[in-house]
Design a protein around this motif. Sequence first.
Motif, PDB file in Angstrom:
ATOM      1  N   GLY A 273     -11.651  15.743 -11.903  1.00 30.95           N
ATOM      2  CA  GLY A 273     -12.721  14.991 -11.268  1.00 30.95           C
ATOM      3  C   GLY A 273     -12.519  14.849  -9.779  1.00 30.95           C
ATOM      4  O   GLY A 273     -11.423  15.035  -9.247  1.00 30.95           O
ATOM      5  N   ASP A 274     -13.595  14.508  -9.084  1.00 30.57           N
ATOM      6  CA  ASP A 274     -13.520  14.386  -7.631  1.00 30.57           C
ATOM      7  C   ASP A 274     -13.781  12.961  -7.155  1.00 30.57           C
ATOM      8  O   ASP A 274     -13.976  12.729  -5.986  1.00 30.57           O
ATOM      9  N   ALA A 275     -13.818  12.013  -8.075  1.00 30.51           N
ATOM     10  CA  ALA A 275     -13.970  10.608  -7.713  1.00 30.51           C
ATOM     11  C   ALA A 275     -13.070   9.779  -8.612  1.00 30.51           C
ATOM     12  O   ALA A 275     -12.965  10.039  -9.809  1.00 30.51           O
ATOM     13  N   VAL A 276     -12.404   8.810  -8.048  1.00 34.08           N
ATOM     14  CA  VAL A 276     -11.491   7.975  -8.817  1.00 34.08           C
ATOM     15  C   VAL A 276     -11.647   6.514  -8.391  1.00 34.08           C
ATOM     16  O   VAL A 276     -12.192   6.213  -7.330  1.00 34.08           O
ATOM     17  N   THR A 277     -11.180   5.640  -9.249  1.00 34.60           N
ATOM     18  CA  THR A 277     -11.047   4.226  -8.906  1.00 34.60           C
ATOM     19  C   THR A 277      -9.567   3.916  -8.815  1.00 34.60           C
ATOM     20  O   THR A 277      -8.793   4.259  -9.713  1.00 34.60           O
ATOM     21  N   ILE A 278      -9.181   3.308  -7.707  1.00 36.64           N
ATOM     22  CA  ILE A 278      -7.787   2.896  -7.522  1.00 36.64           C
ATOM     23  C   ILE A 278      -7.663   1.446  -7.974  1.00 36.64           C
ATOM     24  O   ILE A 278      -8.440   0.584  -7.554  1.00 36.64           O
ATOM     25  N   GLY A 279      -6.700   1.176  -8.839  1.00 34.58           N
ATOM     26  CA  GLY A 279      -6.406  -0.190  -9.260  1.00 34.58           C
ATOM     27  C   GLY A 279      -5.081  -0.637  -8.680  1.00 34.58           C
ATOM     28  O   GLY A 279      -4.092   0.099  -8.729  1.00 34.58           O
ATOM     29  N   ILE A 280      -5.056  -1.851  -8.137  1.00 30.53           N
ATOM     30  CA  ILE A 280      -3.825  -2.365  -7.544  1.00 30.53           C
ATOM     31  C   ILE A 280      -3.756  -3.872  -7.770  1.00 30.53           C
ATOM     32  O   ILE A 280      -4.726  -4.596  -7.501  1.00 30.53           O
ATOM     33  N   ARG A 281      -2.649  -4.330  -8.294  1.00 29.53           N
ATOM     34  CA  ARG A 281      -2.494  -5.756  -8.561  1.00 29.53           C
ATOM     35  C   ARG A 281      -2.217  -6.518  -7.262  1.00 29.53           C
ATOM     36  O   ARG A 281      -1.574  -5.980  -6.341  1.00 29.53           O
ATOM     37  N   PRO A 282      -2.692  -7.767  -7.173  1.00 35.29           N
ATOM     38  CA  PRO A 282      -2.539  -8.546  -5.945  1.00 35.29           C
ATOM     39  C   PRO A 282      -1.111  -8.640  -5.437  1.00 35.29           C
ATOM     40  O   PRO A 282      -0.864  -8.608  -4.232  1.00 35.29           O
ATOM     41  N   GLU A 283      -0.139  -8.741  -6.349  1.00 36.83           N
ATOM     42  CA  GLU A 283       1.260  -8.895  -5.928  1.00 36.83           C
ATOM     43  C   GLU A 283       1.878  -7.593  -5.438  1.00 36.83           C
ATOM     44  O   GLU A 283       2.982  -7.599  -4.877  1.00 36.83           O
ATOM     45  N   ASN A 284       1.197  -6.466  -5.666  1.00 38.08           N
ATOM     46  CA  ASN A 284       1.721  -5.171  -5.232  1.00 38.08           C
ATOM     47  C   ASN A 284       1.186  -4.731  -3.878  1.00 38.08           C
ATOM     48  O   ASN A 284       1.551  -3.661  -3.387  1.00 38.08           O
ATOM     49  N   LEU A 285       0.316  -5.529  -3.277  1.00 36.12           N
ATOM     50  CA  LEU A 285      -0.177  -5.251  -1.928  1.00 36.12           C
ATOM     51  C   LEU A 285       0.725  -5.933  -0.900  1.00 36.12           C
ATOM     52  O   LEU A 285       1.197  -7.046  -1.108  1.00 36.12           O
ATOM     53  N   THR A 286       0.956  -5.238   0.214  1.00 33.41           N
ATOM     54  CA  THR A 286       1.747  -5.800   1.315  1.00 33.41           C
ATOM     55  C   THR A 286       1.024  -5.518   2.626  1.00 33.41           C
ATOM     56  O   THR A 286       0.147  -4.648   2.703  1.00 33.41           O
ATOM     57  N   LEU A 287       1.407  -6.255   3.660  1.00 33.64           N
ATOM     58  CA  LEU A 287       0.835  -5.985   4.974  1.00 33.64           C
ATOM     59  C   LEU A 287       1.311  -4.625   5.457  1.00 33.64           C
ATOM     60  O   LEU A 287       2.491  -4.293   5.350  1.00 33.64           O
TER      61      LEU A 287
END
Length: 358
Positions: A273-287
């Motif tokens: 496929g050529d389109a995806v949804t990225i999932g990321i949990r709040p605690e895994n994001l950093t500045l």
Amino acid sequence: MTSLTIRSLRKAYGALTVLHGVDLDIRTGEFVVFVGPSGCGKSTLLRMIAGLEEITSGEIAIDGRVVNDMAPAERGIAMVFQSYALYPHMTVRENMSFGLKTAKMPKAVIEKRVNEAAEMLQVTALLDRLPKQLSGGQRQRVAIGRAITRDPKVFLFDEPLSNLDAALRVATRIEIARLKQRMPGATMIYVTHDQVEAMTLADRIVVMNGGRVEQVGTPMELYYRPANKFVAGFIGSPAMNFVEAEVVRNGSEIRIKTPSGDPLPPPLVPKAGDAVTIGIRPENLTLAEGANALLRGTVTVAENLGELITAYVDTGRGEPVIVKLPGDMDIHIGQTIALSAQPARLHLFNREGLRQQS
């Protein structure tokens, strides 16, 4: 020692089907939790196991014996309801012994079972009180004790903590966890809409949606390897963030172009496929510092809880992105920030919402 097998289980009320061919195996001694949104069929499934709802089609077997046509009292099951269902004119002792007296058990056996259950649940001092003299948490422990005295093959819990306040929910949840430790051979099935209860109590969680089972697994399997977007968004609090992205192809190289415009490095590439949804949990994001930011946006809400700050970031792409950051960070409303995440912490979902392996 009791196992439970469900095959092609279906429930319909006229033209309305609420369970669509459920298949499930529950092993001896497991603590299995059914979760899902309101109306997903979890309580209906529990009531069918108990014999309180008729089966439209399919089979339920306890220790290999099909129980479809057996009365609830013959199935060897004890059920704990959210409403306690205690007899108001009976003492705690009388409530806990009522089922045994009805079954004409010997008086000495009844007394022994009631005393053992009362001690296990720390309600011995309450045995001569009436339900109206008890707190909500004490009433629920008595209801659980009544189930224990019957020595059932399977314990069924139908949202037993939903009528309690926050503090009592925590205390009673701990009591249920201790109960499971004291009764390692007991098979328990528990329905809840509370993720904390599911994640802390369950050996395995059954995630349901629209009368179907979306995924069955341990709490950590569901948290780190959700089968699809529904499970990923349902398990975890705050919920997983979802952002749309596209696949960038340059000759033989495939990369994912993120909303920020920066491509994600390998090995995160979709299978197809050529389109995806990225999932990321709040605690895994950093500045983020420098390039390769996953997202950029403006902080609209910052909730400082001491140890953590929960920030809501407007990226200009629909729903705000939620991020959990250390409480000592200087995060304020109106601040523009860039966010990144380790590729190994990201989840990819295809057009059908199925998780793609990285």
